[in-house]
Motif scaffolding. Structure first.
Motif, PDB file in Angstrom:
ATOM      1  N   ILE A  16      -4.753  20.617  15.133  1.00  0.00           N
ATOM      2  CA  ILE A  16      -4.083  21.587  14.349  1.00  0.00           C
ATOM      3  C   ILE A  16      -3.501  22.376  15.594  1.00  0.00           C
ATOM      4  O   ILE A  16      -2.097  22.726  15.334  1.00  0.00           O
ATOM      5  N   ASN A  36       2.391  30.551   6.946  1.00  0.00           N
ATOM      6  CA  ASN A  36       1.155  29.963   6.338  1.00  0.00           C
ATOM      7  C   ASN A  36       1.062  28.679   6.978  1.00  0.00           C
ATOM      8  O   ASN A  36       1.953  28.006   7.189  1.00  0.00           O
ATOM      9  N   GLY A  37      -0.211  28.247   7.469  1.00  0.00           N
ATOM     10  CA  GLY A  37      -0.551  27.123   7.884  1.00  0.00           C
ATOM     11  C   GLY A  37      -0.166  26.650   9.355  1.00  0.00           C
ATOM     12  O   GLY A  37      -0.243  25.795   9.731  1.00  0.00           O
ATOM     13  N   GLY A  39      -1.809  27.884  11.971  1.00  0.00           N
ATOM     14  CA  GLY A  39      -3.107  27.761  12.816  1.00  0.00           C
ATOM     15  C   GLY A  39      -3.409  28.899  13.366  1.00  0.00           C
ATOM     16  O   GLY A  39      -4.618  28.864  14.275  1.00  0.00           O
ATOM     17  N   LYS A  40      -2.989  29.960  12.606  1.00  0.00           N
ATOM     18  CA  LYS A  40      -3.455  31.353  13.084  1.00  0.00           C
ATOM     19  C   LYS A  40      -4.984  31.534  12.709  1.00  0.00           C
ATOM     20  O   LYS A  40      -6.122  31.919  13.869  1.00  0.00           O
ATOM     21  N   SER A  41      -5.743  31.057  11.790  1.00  0.00           N
ATOM     22  CA  SER A  41      -7.065  31.294  11.344  1.00  0.00           C
ATOM     23  C   SER A  41      -7.947  30.283  12.360  1.00  0.00           C
ATOM     24  O   SER A  41      -8.942  30.631  12.881  1.00  0.00           O
ATOM     25  N   THR A  42      -7.318  29.024  12.469  1.00  0.00           N
ATOM     26  CA  THR A  42      -7.756  27.966  13.327  1.00  0.00           C
ATOM     27  C   THR A  42      -7.948  28.466  14.841  1.00  0.00           C
ATOM     28  O   THR A  42      -9.218  28.304  15.439  1.00  0.00           O
ATOM     29  N   GLN A 191      -0.013  38.574   8.841  1.00  0.00           N
ATOM     30  CA  GLN A 191       1.171  37.979   7.896  1.00  0.00           C
ATOM     31  C   GLN A 191       2.316  38.966   8.318  1.00  0.00           C
ATOM     32  O   GLN A 191       3.424  38.686   8.245  1.00  0.00           O
TER      33      GLN A 191
HETATM   34  N1  LIG Z   1     -11.609  23.056   7.342  1.00  0.00           N
HETATM   35  C1  LIG Z   1     -10.559  22.168   7.596  1.00  0.00           C
HETATM   36  N2  LIG Z   1     -10.238  21.095   7.546  1.00  0.00           N
HETATM   37  C2  LIG Z   1      -9.164  20.498   7.692  1.00  0.00           C
HETATM   38  N3  LIG Z   1      -7.906  21.043   7.807  1.00  0.00           N
HETATM   39  C3  LIG Z   1      -7.913  22.533   7.820  1.00  0.00           C
HETATM   40  C4  LIG Z   1      -9.007  23.028   7.718  1.00  0.00           C
HETATM   41  N4  LIG Z   1      -8.916  24.313   7.777  1.00  0.00           N
HETATM   42  C5  LIG Z   1      -7.586  24.624   7.767  1.00  0.00           C
HETATM   43  N5  LIG Z   1      -6.975  23.279   7.996  1.00  0.00           N
HETATM   44  C6  LIG Z   1      -5.561  23.001   8.077  1.00  0.00           C
HETATM   45  O1  LIG Z   1      -4.993  23.520   9.191  1.00  0.00           O
HETATM   46  C7  LIG Z   1      -3.722  24.069   9.219  1.00  0.00           C
HETATM   47  C8  LIG Z   1      -3.798  25.447   9.786  1.00  0.00           C
HETATM   48  O2  LIG Z   1      -4.494  26.323   9.106  1.00  0.00           O
HETATM   49  P1  LIG Z   1      -4.873  27.767   9.418  1.00  0.00           P
HETATM   50  O3  LIG Z   1      -6.098  27.892   8.111  1.00  0.00           O
HETATM   51  O4  LIG Z   1      -5.394  27.977  10.747  1.00  0.00           O
HETATM   52  O5  LIG Z   1      -3.497  28.552   9.036  1.00  0.00           O
HETATM   53  P2  LIG Z   1      -3.044  30.031   8.887  1.00  0.00           P
HETATM   54  O6  LIG Z   1      -2.068  30.129  10.031  1.00  0.00           O
HETATM   55  O7  LIG Z   1      -4.372  30.768   9.100  1.00  0.00           O
HETATM   56  O8  LIG Z   1      -2.444  30.121   7.588  1.00  0.00           O
HETATM   57  P3  LIG Z   1      -2.416  31.415   6.500  1.00  0.00           P
HETATM   58  O9  LIG Z   1      -1.446  32.147   6.884  1.00  0.00           O
HETATM   59  O10 LIG Z   1      -2.253  30.663   5.403  1.00  0.00           O
HETATM   60  O11 LIG Z   1      -4.030  31.998   6.677  1.00  0.00           O
HETATM   61  C9  LIG Z   1      -3.176  24.042   7.557  1.00  0.00           C
HETATM   62  O12 LIG Z   1      -2.750  22.619   7.685  1.00  0.00           O
HETATM   63  C10 LIG Z   1      -4.734  23.656   7.059  1.00  0.00           C
HETATM   64  O13 LIG Z   1      -4.410  22.981   5.836  1.00  0.00           O
END
Ligand SMILES: Nc1ncnc2c1ncn2[C@@H]1O[C@H](COP(=O)(O)OP(=O)(O)OP(=O)(O)O)[C@@H](O)[C@H]1O
Ligand SMILES: [Mg+2]
Length: 243
Positions: A16, A36-37, A39-42, A191
């Motif tokens: 990611i 959204n999506g 990769g911030k939480s990742t 966000q």
């Molecule tokens: N456990 C997981 N297994 C597989 N893919 C995942 C997992 N968690 C997140 N993803 C994918 O990783 C990508 C980034 O997700 P992430 O949660 O890091 O985004 P984000 O920037 O935090 O979004 P948001 O603002 O919606 O919280 C997304 O495409 C999501 O579907």
């Protein structure tokens, strides 16, 4: 305090984040923005060892932590407040807080709780309420307090203001600034770019798992076009006026 370079990570075979670099100096309030999506939480999960790391270096307070276990990283002084599931819902507020100081001797635990109630007065008023029945803002305060009670040098917070009314958003950021002023380094996923840029020192914009733009809060506020094109929201200099 935190230095990340060349980071590629994700879930299993699915990567990611790609070649992410990020720094947070001691005492800095750093924001991570992005749609959204993106990769911030990742990114936060990767720092605390909860994802698959393909390559990269993560240094925290002078030590490489990319191979360390989550519990070890925590014991080094890094607190992570996740986006969801960040309190024990079936316990009351006081029981949640006591759990966070369970390793301290009784007088030290009592002193930590007293200090906590000064910093988070709303938790004092809600001591015997079940955490599951708190309002969104109260619950976020409890989650931040639980992270703070671990006496961290660095706190990672995932969307602490999500879903809160404007008044509570301000309350949460005011509290975070107080933590920063007390010397805790903060890396905060948000966000709500408009709000966080009033409070943070430096910000990174993630898009598709890469750092698309970075700069001081003042730089970002001055670069309206870039910010607008990356975040899809207009930010103007008047947003920089402190609340
Ligand atoms: N456990 C997981 N297994 C597989 N893919 C995942 C997992 N968690 C997140 N993803 C994918 O990783 C990508 C980034 O997700 P992430 O949660 O890091 O985004 P984000 O920037 O935090 O979004 P948001 O603002 O919606 O919280 C997304 O495409 C999501 O579907
Ligand atoms: Mg997220």
């Amino acid at each position: 305090m935190l230095s990340i370079s060349d980071l590629t990570a994700g879930y299993g075979k699915l990567m990611i984040l790609h070649d992410v670099a990020l720094n947070a100096a001691a005492g800095q309030f750093v924001a991570i923005l992005g749609p959204n999506g993106s990769g911030k939480s990742t990114l936060l999960k990767t720092i605390v060892g909860l994802t698959t790391l393909e390559r990269g270096v993560i240094r925290f307070d002078g030590q490489a932590i990319e191979d360390r276990r989550t519990e070890t990283i925590r014991s080094l002084g890094l607190s992570y407040v996740p986006q969801r599931e960040n309190v024990f819902k079936s316990m009351n507020v006081r029981e949640n807080l006591l759990l966070a100081v369970r390793d301290l001797a009784k007088p030290a635990a009592a002193a930590a709780l007293d200090e906590c109630y000064v910093l988070f007065p709303i938790l004092h008023d809600r001591q015997s309420q079940r955490a599951g029945s708190l309002s969104g803002g109260e619950r976020q305060m409890l989650a931040i307090a639980l992270g703070w009670l671990a006496r961290p040098k660095l706190m990672l917070l995932d969307e602490p203001s999500a879903g809160l009314s404007p008044l509570f958003v301000t309350e949460v950021f005011r509290t975070l600034r107080a933590l920063r002023d007390a010397g805790i380094t903060l890396v905060v996923v948000e966000q709500n770019a408009r709000s966080v840029l009033r409070w943070c020192d430096y910000a990174y914009l993630l898009r598709d798992g890469q750092v698309a733009f970075q700069g001081s809060a003042a730089d970002l506020l001055a670069d309206e076009e870039t910010v607008k094109s990356y975040l899809g929201v207009a930010i103007t200099r008047k947003d920089a006026v402190p609340i």
